[in-house]
Design an enzyme around this catalytic site. Structure first.
Site, PDB file in Angstrom:
ATOM      1  N   GLU A 193       0.823  -1.020   0.166  1.00  0.00           N
ATOM      2  CA  GLU A 193       0.102  -0.096  -0.025  1.00  0.00           C
ATOM      3  C   GLU A 193       0.937   1.357   0.140  1.00  0.00           C
ATOM      4  O   GLU A 193       1.589   1.608   0.769  1.00  0.00           O
ATOM      5  CB  GLU A 193      -0.915  -0.070   0.994  1.00  0.00           C
ATOM      6  N   ASP A 244       5.783   1.669  -2.888  1.00  0.00           N
ATOM      7  CA  ASP A 244       5.216   1.359  -4.240  1.00  0.00           C
ATOM      8  C   ASP A 244       5.230  -0.407  -4.852  1.00  0.00           C
ATOM      9  O   ASP A 244       6.270  -0.670  -4.690  1.00  0.00           O
ATOM     10  CB  ASP A 244       6.111   2.246  -5.189  1.00  0.00           C
ATOM     11  N   ASP A 287      -4.848  -4.075  -7.779  1.00  0.00           N
ATOM     12  CA  ASP A 287      -6.264  -3.322  -7.585  1.00  0.00           C
ATOM     13  C   ASP A 287      -5.633  -1.763  -7.321  1.00  0.00           C
ATOM     14  O   ASP A 287      -5.707  -1.421  -6.254  1.00  0.00           O
ATOM     15  CB  ASP A 287      -7.269  -3.623  -6.523  1.00  0.00           C
TER      16      ASP A 287
END
Length: 224
Positions: free
Chosen positions: A93, A125, A143
């Site tokens: 995240e 990242d 996602d």
């Protein structure tokens, strides 16, 4: 009707955009400007991203999974419900506040999944993490942003470029699976998946599962 209350704001590293966490009763929303990126009432397509992937991993011993984007945790929760006890799941995240929200105001939405012993949270990242690995994962689930046609971060485009997809191919183990969530179809992206060495299948799902909602796309790409 209850009014929306803004709980927090967070900047996106390396970009000018700001994420806003809002709450209305038991409902949560994460916004980018006027655009709603995710809502706690709509989880169907995010869950499908994990369900489709776990079906491809059935029978593998100690499978390893990388999930790019924590969001509201629906993909992670669905993955944990289907994966065996010896699985390992890394969640990458980019925005630290999103992890803080998961442990704080949205703890009930995440239902303790971040504390599952199979889970490792990587704040950073996902593209950089993928590029640093070789034959490390049985499945990579992305996602991130709005899919290949990004909204939140221009540098996300490289994740879905031919170079980025080849990096994902390298990071996957033999017979590995790359699963990509998107808010809309993208024929050019399907071609890039195949050019990168994947056998790609495009699945259409609804934002709220069997209850309907917006139409989303999930690419299931098997490493050839």
């Amino acid at each position: 009707m209850l009014p929306w209350i803004e709980l927090d704001r967070a900047t996106i590293p390396g970009e000018d955009g700001t994420l806003r966490l809002k709450q209305r009763g038991q409902e949560f929303s994460i916004m980018l400007g006027p655009i709603e990126l995710m809502n706690s009432r709509l989880s169907g397509s995010e869950e499908a991203l994990a369900t489709f992937s776990c079906e491809r991993l059935a029978g593998r011993s100690a499978p390893t999974m990388l999930i790019g984007g924590l969001g509201m945790g629906f993909t992670l929760r669905a993955a944990l419900s289907a994966l065996p006890a010896d699985a390992k799941v890394t969640v990458a995240e980019l925005v630290p506040a999103v992890v803080d929200w998961a442990r704080g105001p949205m703890a009930e939405v995440h239902k303790g999944t971040l504390d599952d012993p199979r889970v490792d949270i990587h704040v950073g990242d996902v593209g950089a993490l993928i590029r640093s690995k070789k034959a490390a994962y049985d499945a990579i689930l992305l996602d991130v942003d709005n899919g290949p046609d990004g909204l939140t971060r221009a540098s996300n485009d490289s994740l879905y470029s031919l170079t980025g997809l080849r990096a994902a191919w390298q990071a996957l183990r033999p017979r590995g699976v790359l699963a990509v969530w998107s808010s809309a179809p993208d024929a050019a992206f399907t071609r890039r998946l195949r050019d990168a060495g994947f056998q790609a299948e495009e699945k259409h799902v609804r934002a709220n599962g069997k209850r309907g909602g917006a139409r989303h796309v999930i690419w299931m790409a098997a490493k050839r």
